[in-house]
Motif scaffolding. Structure first.
Motif, PDB file in Angstrom:
ATOM      1  N   TYR A 109      72.246  45.520 105.769  1.00 55.62           N
ATOM      2  CA  TYR A 109      71.411  45.221 106.939  1.00 55.62           C
ATOM      3  C   TYR A 109      71.728  43.876 107.573  1.00 55.62           C
ATOM      4  CZ  TYR A 109      68.852  48.726 104.316  1.00 55.62           C
ATOM      5  OH  TYR A 109      68.532  49.816 103.576  1.00 55.62           O
ATOM      6  N   ARG A 121      65.744  58.112 102.384  1.00 53.52           N
ATOM      7  CA  ARG A 121      67.048  58.479 102.906  1.00 53.52           C
ATOM      8  C   ARG A 121      66.916  59.700 103.815  1.00 53.52           C
ATOM      9  NH1 ARG A 121      71.710  58.629  98.536  1.00 53.52           N
ATOM     10  NH2 ARG A 121      70.545  56.769  97.952  1.00 53.52           N
ATOM     11  N   LEU A 160      68.817  53.069 100.211  1.00 51.67           N
ATOM     12  CA  LEU A 160      67.452  53.598 100.254  1.00 51.67           C
ATOM     13  C   LEU A 160      67.230  54.625  99.153  1.00 51.67           C
ATOM     14  CD1 LEU A 160      67.176  54.111 104.108  1.00 51.67           C
ATOM     15  CD2 LEU A 160      66.495  52.138 102.763  1.00 51.67           C
ATOM     16  N   VAL A 218      75.105  48.186 112.346  1.00 44.89           N
ATOM     17  CA  VAL A 218      74.132  48.143 111.261  1.00 44.89           C
ATOM     18  C   VAL A 218      74.934  48.055 109.967  1.00 44.89           C
ATOM     19  CG1 VAL A 218      72.325  49.396 110.036  1.00 44.89           C
ATOM     20  CG2 VAL A 218      72.438  49.474 112.525  1.00 44.89           C
ATOM     21  N   PRO A 227      74.513  53.288 106.244  1.00 43.07           N
ATOM     22  CA  PRO A 227      73.183  52.735 106.499  1.00 43.07           C
ATOM     23  C   PRO A 227      72.129  53.214 105.510  1.00 43.07           C
ATOM     24  CG  PRO A 227      73.660  54.476 108.067  1.00 43.07           C
ATOM     25  CD  PRO A 227      74.916  54.249 107.279  1.00 43.07           C
ATOM     26  N   LEU A 228      72.392  54.293 104.824  1.00 41.66           N
ATOM     27  CA  LEU A 228      71.353  54.861 103.959  1.00 41.66           C
ATOM     28  C   LEU A 228      71.600  54.599 102.486  1.00 41.66           C
ATOM     29  CD1 LEU A 228      71.023  58.264 105.835  1.00 41.66           C
ATOM     30  CD2 LEU A 228      69.795  56.145 106.226  1.00 41.66           C
ATOM     31  N   GLN A 268      75.732  47.655 105.900  1.00 40.32           N
ATOM     32  CA  GLN A 268      75.208  48.318 104.704  1.00 40.32           C
ATOM     33  C   GLN A 268      74.056  47.528 104.094  1.00 40.32           C
ATOM     34  OE1 GLN A 268      78.178  49.539 101.915  1.00 40.32           O
ATOM     35  NE2 GLN A 268      76.701  49.794 100.277  1.00 40.32           N
ATOM     36  N   GLN A 287      63.392  47.391 106.909  1.00 44.03           N
ATOM     37  CA  GLN A 287      64.537  46.522 107.195  1.00 44.03           C
ATOM     38  C   GLN A 287      65.611  47.295 107.953  1.00 44.03           C
ATOM     39  OE1 GLN A 287      66.083  44.352 103.849  1.00 44.03           O
ATOM     40  NE2 GLN A 287      64.066  43.790 103.125  1.00 44.03           N
ATOM     41  N   GLN A 288      65.811  48.524 107.500  1.00 44.09           N
ATOM     42  CA  GLN A 288      66.774  49.410 108.140  1.00 44.09           C
ATOM     43  C   GLN A 288      66.451  49.602 109.629  1.00 44.09           C
ATOM     44  OE1 GLN A 288      69.298  52.103 106.608  1.00 44.09           O
ATOM     45  NE2 GLN A 288      69.684  51.178 108.566  1.00 44.09           N
ATOM     46  N   ARG A 289      65.175  49.810 109.912  1.00 41.76           N
ATOM     47  CA  ARG A 289      64.759  50.014 111.307  1.00 41.76           C
ATOM     48  C   ARG A 289      64.967  48.753 112.132  1.00 41.76           C
ATOM     49  NH1 ARG A 289      61.180  54.610 111.965  1.00 41.76           N
ATOM     50  NH2 ARG A 289      60.945  55.650 109.962  1.00 41.76           N
ATOM     51  N   MET A 307      65.111  58.549 107.016  1.00 39.10           N
ATOM     52  CA  MET A 307      65.930  57.748 107.923  1.00 39.10           C
ATOM     53  C   MET A 307      67.085  58.554 108.506  1.00 39.10           C
ATOM     54  SD  MET A 307      64.420  54.998 108.393  1.00 39.10           S
ATOM     55  CE  MET A 307      65.620  54.271 109.510  1.00 39.10           C
TER      56      MET A 307
END
Ligand SMILES: Nc1ncnc2c1ncn2[C@@H]1O[C@H](COP(=O)(O)OP(=O)(O)OP(=O)(O)O)[C@@H](O)[C@H]1O
Ligand SMILES: [Mg+2]
Lengths: 283, 352
Positions: free
Chosen positions: B83, B168, B163, B79, B159-160, B81, B138-140, B171
């Motif tokens: 995405y 944050r 956000l 994943v 990954p966070l 940064q 998008q993260q998911r 997630m």
């Protein structure tokens, strides 16, 4: 007029012809005769067909196809090599067209480079460019294509480098090999530049004729005579001297109209506005 | 799967970014790779997944050496940064991509995508394009795409970071839930210590291409091996005071304050040391009192944070429940420390 003079077996110097022409000029009239003539002359069909062949092949094979191949190939090359390679393909574009075409002529002449190599191997000497219709077409497309490929190459190259790196990384860890990366990531990202180059080059090929004029001059016979070249020949360079300004202008006008109509169709069909407006995802 | 970096070295041209790093990611654990910007976290991650090649050492997946295996064949889920979702593909196509390039059967792909979409709670978004999704969605999707191939290891590069604060938090627990549910080994790259502490089984803390300490969050917080680690973990951060050792005692502030050296490995007389005192350990009721003046007050809602300036100009921090009456700036206070809670470092910064 000249034909009439010939019938009367009068021989004149060019200067006298000129004077006579001026005297014989009858002034302009509004007429659609030239367009009518266009529809009945069999050569119209021929130059239309030639134009379609010329534009289609040069466009698909070189201006878009080969440009794409060059751009993608140089993308995967190390930076230095890629730069040299691209610069090389710019040469046809930036060299003067007369010189450039003369080089091609040297290559294909009876005593030219190709023959110098092939003759000792037992291949009969010939003018490769004008030997057959097919040969003439191959060279017309090559000569124009080598010039046209550079623009697409530059546009496509910069579009490829603008693709966010993580996207390419992601496709690699997702398991895509080179070909899949090109097919699924790079080409879709080039949609807009490909459309642009196609449209732009199509329109510019429609009206371009100088390389053909300099190389085959529409020959052998008039097998490579395209619309724009025909307009030029009729208006300004008739072998028999009876310059048909009016008919040439009519031909050129048709070309302009075709260009305008095609532009509108392209604009409609590809919905440029939408493409430009489409927000790009933040990377 | 267990992942091992063995004497891993990475150079960019002349610059050696990482030299002989050793790191082991245990089967099924979530390891946080924590460190300041530019310390080589992403570089390490990109080497595990094969985007970068090692310049020395080995990368082992289980007992297989994958140092020369290209990224395409490592079966690692990443994943990024940003995405790195494919913008021209739908959510479904994005998640399906790792399976599509493997030419798996259409029905199999549909099933797997549906299953993973269920897991990350995006079942109803499959027809959308990435640009029509919120950051969290998008993260998911990125997470689903990384997981759908049942990777040997899951790598998460900050990954966070993109956000907002609320997402944050959400997630953070989502990623942890999914990781625990799939029981997949994972590496989480972050420069946020709170993220590292709250999500991971163990933390590996990095500085300038070097791993300083690998430990569980609690252990690392309580037993940092040096002042850098002590300073990196904890918010508000730990405060440091200069002191020296004299006849089994620690002397502070020109000997105005003295207390017995806690612990056994006592340094020799006159050794200069540094004391690390966390804000929760400088409190009103502690035995060794150190007077000072409040120089700064920050109200954090449930708690108040005080900066206290001591006689010699050094600063101690204290965090106290805001239920007690709050203290004004410039007020004189006499709060204290507890000797056994003090972290002691030598001049070089190593823990004594
Ligand atoms: N492709 C590259 N070429 C040259 N130097 C690089 C390259 N990639 C990274 N570096 C250098 O390597 C070092 C580590 O970079 P890296 O991206 O791993 O840091 P990071 O810990 O991920 O930082 P951040 O938290 O800012 O993402 C940096 O000093 C960076 O400048
Ligand atoms: Mg990074």
């Amino acid at each position: 007029m000249k034909a009439a003079l010939a019938e009367l077996q009068i021989e004149l110097t060019p200067y006298q012809i000129n004077t006579l022409s001026q005297a014989a000029y009858t002034g302009w009239v509004w007429t659609t005769d030239n367009f009518h003539k266009m529809t009945i002359l069999p050569e119209t069909k021929q130059i239309l067909f030639n134009t379609i062949i010329y534009v289609t092949f040069t466009l698909l094979l070189f201006n878009v196809g080969f440009a794409l191949v060059l751009a993608i190939a140089t993308f995967y090359l190390p930076k230095g090599q890629a730069g040299i390679f691209r610069a090389l393909w710019l040469l046809p574009r930036i060299s003067p067209s007369v010189l450039y075409v003369v080089l091609w002529k040297w290559l294909t002449w009876d005593t030219g480079f190709l023959n110098a190599i092939l003759n000792p191997l037992g291949v009969a000497q010939r003018n490769w460019m004008l030997d057959t219709t097919l040969n003439a077409w191959v060279f017309v497309v090559l000569i124009n294509g080598f010039i046209g490929a550079s623009m697409g190459m530059i546009l496509f190259s910069s579009a490829i480098t603008a693709i966010p790196k993580p996207l390419l990384y992601a496709s690699e860890v997702d398991g895509a090999n080179r070909w899949q990366q090109i097919r699924f990531i790079i080409l879709p990202q080039l949609k807009w530049p490909i459309l642009f180059v196609t449209v732009y080059q199509c329109l510019s090929l429609l009206t371009s004729f100088e390389q053909i004029l300099l190389s085959t001059d529409g020959g052998p016979g008039s097998t490579t005579e395209v619309w724009a070249l025909a307009a030029y020949h009729n208006a300004l360079d008739n072998y028999w001297g009876n310059l048909q300004y009016g008919y040439g202008a009519a031909l050129a006008l048709v070309l302009v109209v075709i260009g305008v109509i095609m532009s509108f169709i392209f604009l409609r069909f590809f919905r440029f506005q939408e493409l430009v407006r489409q927000p790009r995802i933040e990377q | 799967m267990e992942i091992i970096l063995e004497d891993f070295t990475k150079r960019f041209g002349e610059v050696t970014v990482i030299e002989k790093m050793n790191l082991k990611i245990r089967e099924g654990e979530l390891l946080a790779l924590l460190g300041p910007s530019g310390c080589g976290k992403s570089t390490t991650l990109f080497t595990i997944c094969g985007i970068h090649r090692v310049d020395g050492g080995r990368v082992l997946f289980g007992d297989q050496d994958v140092s020369r295996v290209p990224a395409q064949q490592r079966n690692v889920g990443v994943v990024f940064q940003s995405y790195a979702l494919y913008p021209h593909m739908s959510v479904f196509e994005n998640i399906a991509f790792p399976l599509t390039v493997r030419k798996e059967h259409k029905n199999t792909i549909r099933e797997k995508v549906a299953e993973i979409a269920e897991l990350v709670h995006i079942g109803e978004l499959l027809k959308r394009r990435p640009e029509q999704l919120s950051g969290g969605q998008q993260q998911r999707v990125a997470l689903a795409r990384a997981l759908v191939r049942k990777p040997s290891i899951l790598l998460l590069d900050e990954p966070l970071a993109n956000l907002d604060a609320k997402l944050r938090l959400e997630m953070r627990s989502e990623i942890r839930r999914i990781q625990l549910e799939t029981r997949i080994s994972a590496v989480l790259v972050t420069h946020d210590q709170v993220e590292a502490m709250s999500m991971s089984d163990r933390i590996a803390i990095m500085k300038e291409g070097e791993i300083l300490q690998v430990a569980s969050p609690t252990e690392m917080y309580q037993q940092p091996i040096n002042d850098f680690v002590a300073g990196f973990l904890g918010n508000p951060p730990i405060a440091f005071l200069d002191a020296h050792v004299q006849e089994g005692e620690i002397h502070l502030l020109n000997r105005k304050i003295q207390f017995n050296f806690p612990g056994s490995s006592m340094p020799t007389n006159g050794t200069k040391i540094r004391l690390g005192i966390r804000p929760e350990h400088y409190q009103p009721n502690n035995p060794i009192q150190i007077p000072g003046t409040i120089s700064f007050v920050e109200t954090q809602g449930r708690e108040n944070l005080y900066d206290v300036m001591l006689d010699d100009g050094s600063i101690l921090r204290s965090i106290q429940s805001s239920a007690t009456e709050s203290i004004e700036k410039s007020a004189q206070v006499l709060w204290g420390i507890q000797p056994d809670k003090v972290l002691i470092f030598d001049q070089a910064g190593n823990r004594i």
